[in-house]
Design an enzyme around this catalytic site. Structure first.
Site, PDB file in Angstrom:
ATOM      1  CG  ASN A  49      -6.707  -0.793  -2.544  1.00  0.00           C
ATOM      2  OD1 ASN A  49      -7.306   0.250  -2.816  1.00  0.00           O
ATOM      3  ND2 ASN A  49      -7.324  -1.947  -2.371  1.00  0.00           N
TER       4      ASN A  49
ATOM      5  CG  HIS B 220      -9.722  -5.406  -3.973  1.00  0.00           C
ATOM      6  ND1 HIS B 220     -10.514  -5.739  -2.907  1.00  0.00           N
ATOM      7  CD2 HIS B 220      -8.492  -5.115  -3.461  1.00  0.00           C
ATOM      8  CE1 HIS B 220      -9.799  -5.652  -1.794  1.00  0.00           C
ATOM      9  NE2 HIS B 220      -8.564  -5.274  -2.103  1.00  0.00           N
TER      10      HIS B 220
ATOM     11  CD  GLU C 244      -5.102  -7.920  -2.442  1.00  0.00           C
ATOM     12  OE1 GLU C 244      -4.280  -7.156  -1.933  1.00  0.00           O
ATOM     13  OE2 GLU C 244      -6.287  -7.610  -2.644  1.00  0.00           O
TER      14      GLU C 244
ATOM     15  CB  SER D  69      -2.916  -8.466   7.086  1.00  0.00           C
ATOM     16  OG  SER D  69      -4.307  -8.318   7.292  1.00  0.00           O
TER      17      SER D  69
HETATM   18  C1  PEP Z   1      -6.095  -4.801  -0.047  1.00  0.00           C
HETATM   19  O1  PEP Z   1      -7.216  -4.360   0.148  1.00  0.00           O
HETATM   20  O2  PEP Z   1      -5.696  -4.934  -1.213  1.00  0.00           O
HETATM   21  C2  PEP Z   1      -5.295  -5.149   1.111  1.00  0.00           C
HETATM   22  C3  PEP Z   1      -4.266  -5.906   0.914  1.00  0.00           C
HETATM   23  O3  PEP Z   1      -5.689  -4.631   2.336  1.00  0.00           O
HETATM   24  P1  PEP Z   1      -4.920  -4.768   3.744  1.00  0.00           P
HETATM   25  O4  PEP Z   1      -3.436  -4.577   3.474  1.00  0.00           O
HETATM   26  O5  PEP Z   1      -5.471  -3.652   4.577  1.00  0.00           O
HETATM   27  O6  PEP Z   1      -5.195  -6.117   4.269  1.00  0.00           O
END
Ligand code: PEP
Length: 254
Positions: A11, A102, A172, A216
Site C-alpha cells: 500500500n 483502511h 491491521e 509495521s
Molecule cells: C498500511 O497502511 O496498510 C500499513 C500496514 O502501513 P505500515 O506497514 O507502514 O505500518
C-alpha cells in the site's frame, strides 16, 4: 477447499510519482525471474494505477505478475461525486484489487462499516478483489475489546456476496500502522483465529478467505509474523516503497 495462496500487497498510500514506476518495475522483473510462492500486488495512488498496470504488464493468467490495486473506491459506478473514483474506473485502468476500509480512511474520512460494506460490494460488482481492513485502536485493545471490535467490523463491513475468490481480509491494528510497533505473534494468532471462526460461521467457503496481517511489517519481523497460523500474507505500507525492503517480506512467505 483449495490451499490458500499467500498474498503480499503493498500500500503506497499518498506516495509515488511517475519516477517511482521504475521501483515497481524492478519488483515485477524480480517476480518474473524468482517466481515467488506468494501472489503480489501493489496499490499506488490513483494517479499511478493505469501507468503502473501498463508498466508491470503481464496477463492476469500469469501467476507471477504483480497485480495493481486501488486504495479506495466510491460505492457508485459513476455520477456527481467530485474527486471520487469508482471501482469500475479502477478496473478499467487495469486494477485487480482495491483496499477498502483502511483505518486511515475510516479516521480521515469518517468511513463507517456501512460505507465500507457498500464499497466492497462495488468492488465485487466491478470484478475487483476487495481487501477489507479491520483493526482495533490502542484504547480498544487496552480495554480488552479487541475481539469484540473486530467481530463487529467484520459483521458490518462484509457484504453477503463476499467469497474467498473476491474478498481478502486485512487485520491491521491501528496502533501498529506506521509506528514500528507490532503485536506479538500470539496476539496476531488470537485475532486471526477469531476472524477465521467468524468467516467460517457465516460463509460456506470461509476457510478459503485469505487473511493478511498489516502494521509495521518490515524485513526484520516479516518471517516471524508470516509464520503465525492463519496469516496468509501481509498488507505492507512503508516497506513496500522500495524493493530492498519489500523483497525480504515477499521471501518471508516463500
Ligand atoms: C498500511 O497502511 O496498510 C500499513 C500496514 O502501513 P505500515 O506497514 O507502514 O505500518
Amino acid at each position: 477447499m483449495a490451499a490458500r495462496r499467500p498474498l503480499i500487497v503493498g500500500n503506497w498510500k499518498m506516495n509515488g510519482l511517475k519516477a517511482s514506476l521504475a521501483e515497481a518495475k524492478a519488483m515485477a522483473d524480480r517476480a518474473a525471474s524468482e517466481k515467488p510462492k506468494a501472489e503480489l500486488g501493489l496499490c499506488p495512488p490513483a494517479t499511478l494505477v493505469a501507468a503502473m498496470a501498463k508498466a508491470l504488464g503481464g496477463s492476469p493468467a500469469d501467476p507471477h505478475r504483480i497485480g495493481v490495486g486501488g486504495q479506495d473506491c466510491h460505492a457508485r459506478s459513476s455520477g456527481a461525486h467530485t474527486g471520487d473514483i469508482s471501482a469500475e474506473m479502477l478496473k478499467d485502468a487495469g486494477a485487480t484489487y482495491v483496499i477498502v476500509g483502511h483505518s486511515e480512511r475510516r479516521a480521515d474520512h469518517g468511513e463507517t462499516d456501512a460505507v465500507v460494506r457498500a464499497k466492497a460490494q462495488a468492488a465485487h460488482r466491478a470484478g475487483l478483489i476487495a481487501i477489507i481492513c479491520v483493526g482495533e485502536t490502542l484504547a480498544q485493545r487496552d480495554a480488552g475489546e479487541t475481539l469484540k471490535v473486530i467481530n463487529g467490523q467484520l459483521r458490518a463491513s462484509l457484504p453477503d456476496d463476499a467469497a474467498a475468490a473476491n474478498t481478502v481480509i486485512a487485520y491491521e491494528p491501528v496502533w501498529a500502522i506506521g509506528t514500528g510497533r507490532t503485536p506479538t505473534p500470539a496476539q496476531v494468532a488470537e485475532v486471526h483465529a477469531a476472524i477465521r471462526q467468524d468467516l467460517m460461521a457465516r460463509f460456506d467457503d470461509g476457510a478459503g478467505f485469505r487473511l493478511l496481517y498489516g502494521g509495521s511489517v518490515k524485513p526484520d519481523n516479516a518471517r516471524q509474523l508470516m509464520a503465525v497460523a492463519d496469516v496468509d500474507g501481509a498488507l505492507v505500507g512503508g516497506a513496500s516503497l522500495k524493493i530492498n525492503d519489500f523483497w525480504p517480506i515477499v521471501e518471508a512467505k516463500n
